[in-house]
Design a protein around this motif. Sequence first.
Motif, PDB file in Angstrom:
ATOM      1  N   CYS A 115      43.497  40.347  46.183  1.00 58.79           N
ATOM      2  CA  CYS A 115      42.236  40.375  45.778  1.00 58.79           C
ATOM      3  C   CYS A 115      42.309  41.104  44.262  1.00 58.79           C
ATOM      4  CB  CYS A 115      41.054  41.483  46.352  1.00 58.79           C
ATOM      5  SG  CYS A 115      40.765  40.792  48.254  1.00 58.79           S
ATOM      6  N   GLN A 116      41.376  40.788  43.799  1.00 54.38           N
ATOM      7  CA  GLN A 116      42.341  41.575  42.023  1.00 54.38           C
ATOM      8  C   GLN A 116      41.988  42.946  42.300  1.00 54.38           C
ATOM      9  OE1 GLN A 116      38.818  40.528  39.443  1.00 54.38           O
ATOM     10  NE2 GLN A 116      39.468  41.511  37.741  1.00 54.38           N
TER      11      GLN A 116
ATOM     12  N   ARG B  12      36.345  38.004  42.053  1.00 56.54           N
ATOM     13  CA  ARG B  12      37.926  37.785  43.101  1.00 56.54           C
ATOM     14  C   ARG B  12      38.520  38.309  43.800  1.00 56.54           C
ATOM     15  NH1 ARG B  12      41.650  36.587  38.181  1.00 56.54           N
ATOM     16  NH2 ARG B  12      40.721  36.359  36.654  1.00 56.54           N
TER      17      ARG B  12
ATOM     18  N   GLN C 295      36.192  34.706  49.064  1.00 56.22           N
ATOM     19  CA  GLN C 295      36.291  33.105  48.962  1.00 56.22           C
ATOM     20  C   GLN C 295      36.559  32.817  50.342  1.00 56.22           C
ATOM     21  OE1 GLN C 295      36.491  31.957  45.982  1.00 56.22           O
ATOM     22  NE2 GLN C 295      36.716  29.878  47.193  1.00 56.22           N
TER      23      GLN C 295
END
Length: 296
Positions: free
Chosen positions: A254-255, A266, A271
């Motif tokens: 992940c970000q 993000r 996702q």
Amino acid sequence: MTERAQIVKAYAGYYDLRWQNQTITCRARGNLSVKKGTHYQKNEIYTGDWVEFSLTQANQGVIESVEPRKNFLEDIRVANIDQVLLLLAIKNPDLSFRLLNEYLVLMRSVPDLPLLVGFNKIDLGLEPDIDLDQLQSDLKKINIPSLALSAKTKQNLEALEPYLVNKVTVISGPSGSGKSTLINDFFPNTLQNTQEVSEKIGRGKQTTRFSQLLINPSGISLIDTPGFSSVDLKISKKNWLSFFPELTELPGSCQFRDCLHLKEPRCKVKQAVNDLILPRWRYDYYVETYETLKEF
Ligand code: GDP
Ligand code: ZN
């Protein structure tokens, strides 16, 4: 001389043991103490305990000692369980994803206690909004075996049987899911047995239910239990994520390194849910329940 046997029922200071195909009703030796965790407690003996006892009369005895327990489910007061079978109906009552999620969490909090899920009443046919194959495949990915069956028509019981042989299984699930019907499939004389016990202690017909261990000749041991009163999750926000192996084991990143996969941008988990790689029924429960947990 003492003998060894397993407690099949504990009720009001009496303990029924199964020994040489008979039921022996026992009291505990007055000064008997049982080790519970690191403490010794007086006369804390439960269904499922292995004990040494002395026979005093043909069907009566005294418990002399209790063997150390492999595990213990406080909620239902049962010891030495090998697995839990969660029985859910696919309809009547409606299939509860919340309950399924709660059991998945609960079972991860008890070490070495496997969960098996039975989807009962398949003879009624599936509702169009439930994809049972997908659900079973979601469970398989987190190492939870599941079976579709019908306790009423006995469909697929032959597939369930190998999971039950030579194990002590607690059957759990919401009222009306078919637990009594399933127990009756394997133990057709259960009701009769319960009646015998009540008569023996001279209390007439029992109204209270006790956890009872049923053992059949093919080595299937089922615990007929009044059920977990509620699945009370004493878990904090801090360790909530650890109950969702499929979120933590997802490849990629992940970000944010400390991403909790909630509202962060993000996020690989979100996702994956959008890409249908992770099941939404798991992720939604993760997010919704997180909000309700204590910080520590
Ligand atoms: P429990 O509360 O979990 O013990 O559920 P019961 O065994 O009492 O079953 C509740 C109701 O569902 C009863 O009317 C049963 O006859 C019915 N039932 C149980 N299993 C099945 C099944 O596989 N198919 C159908 N159609 N009905 C079932
Ligand atoms: Zn994330």
